[in-house]
Design a protein around this motif. Sequence first.
Motif, short mmCIF file in Angstrom:
data_model
loop_
_atom_site.label_atom_id
_atom_site.label_comp_id
_atom_site.label_asym_id
_atom_site.label_seq_id
_atom_site.Cartn_x
_atom_site.Cartn_y
_atom_site.Cartn_z
N ALA A 1 32.36 -18.65 9.69
CA ALA A 1 31.75 -17.74 8.72
C ALA A 1 32.08 -18.14 7.29
O ALA A 1 31.25 -18.00 6.38
N ARG B 1 29.64 -20.84 6.37
CA ARG B 1 28.32 -20.23 6.14
C ARG B 1 28.26 -19.56 4.78
O ARG B 1 27.31 -19.75 4.00
N ASN B 2 29.29 -18.78 4.48
CA ASN B 2 29.28 -18.00 3.24
C ASN B 2 29.35 -18.87 1.99
O ASN B 2 28.96 -18.43 0.91
N GLY C 1 22.79 -17.99 3.13
CA GLY C 1 21.93 -18.26 4.27
C GLY C 1 22.65 -18.05 5.59
O GLY C 1 23.61 -17.27 5.68
N ASN C 2 22.23 -18.77 6.62
CA ASN C 2 22.77 -18.55 7.95
C ASN C 2 23.06 -19.87 8.66
O ASN C 2 22.76 -20.04 9.84
N HIS C 3 23.64 -20.79 7.92
CA HIS C 3 23.97 -22.10 8.49
C HIS C 3 25.40 -22.47 8.11
O HIS C 3 25.70 -22.58 6.94
N ASP D 1 25.21 -20.87 12.09
CA ASP D 1 24.90 -19.56 12.64
C ASP D 1 26.11 -19.06 13.43
O ASP D 1 26.45 -19.61 14.48
N VAL D 2 26.76 -18.03 12.92
CA VAL D 2 27.98 -17.51 13.55
C VAL D 2 27.72 -17.01 14.97
O VAL D 2 28.52 -17.23 15.88
N LEU D 3 26.58 -16.36 15.18
CA LEU D 3 26.25 -15.86 16.52
C LEU D 3 26.06 -17.01 17.50
O LEU D 3 26.50 -16.94 18.65
N ARG D 4 25.42 -18.08 17.05
CA ARG D 4 25.20 -19.24 17.93
C ARG D 4 26.54 -19.89 18.27
O ARG D 4 26.77 -20.29 19.42
N ARG E 1 31.86 -10.88 8.36
CA ARG E 1 31.41 -9.64 7.76
C ARG E 1 31.37 -8.53 8.81
O ARG E 1 31.28 -8.80 10.01
N ASP F 1 28.50 -8.93 10.94
CA ASP F 1 28.67 -9.96 11.97
C ASP F 1 29.28 -9.35 13.24
O ASP F 1 28.86 -9.66 14.35
#
Length: 238
Positions: free
Chosen positions: A12, A15-16, A20-22, A24-27, A52, A55
């Motif tokens: 994370a 990413r931060n 954006g979302n790269h 991807d924390v979920l992935r 977050r 998240d």
Amino acid sequence: MTKLSVNINKVATLRNARGGNHPDVLRVAADCEMFGADGITVHPRPDERHIRYADVRAIRPQITTELNIEGNPIDRYIDLVLEVKPTQVTLVPDAEDQITSNHGWDTKANRAFLTDVVGRFREAGIRTSIFVDPSVEMVGYAKECGADRVELYTEPYAAGYERDREAAIAPFVAAAEEARRIGLGLNAGHDLSLQNLHFFHERIPWVDEVSIGHAIICDALYLGLHETIAMYRRAIGR
């Protein structure tokens, strides 16, 4: 069997850094489970500089193993845990501006406070662990607070490992033996790595769970996430 919980905070953070979302924390959380992790750990802090609160809410439905939420039990954190209902909550005495965890609870001095917080989580059916230094006394008072487990703060072990690993592990063995004697579950985490994890597990094979993030993400830069998780599993005899 010792379980491996992968802390994805550093993913994370990356990413931060760019928005954006790269990545991807979920992935990444899903991939860690697919590659053999027994659980996912997150540690949301009040400034949300890495994981977050959003998240945590998004990760919970997709976890197929165990979710462990670490943090200082301020009101906002308590509300999040009671809403999300993870498998485990780990209480950590972090200051709001703290870069990373650097000490455990004084479970004697904070006994009344911790007993109240632990009681609220246990009433909700959430396994509760208290982050402590390798102290027989602090382990004992954690039991009196009603905790299900303690998590030993292992940075001092990691710092002393190269110099004298027997001296470094000694207080952890004593604290772990006390936890086992009084019927507390046992977790461990902070600065455990491929260099020091096997010896820790060799000396304390009854540890229930190790939670590792920074070292796994660093190793994954060179080895890949799949191979890295496999290597950490082998280090704990899996």
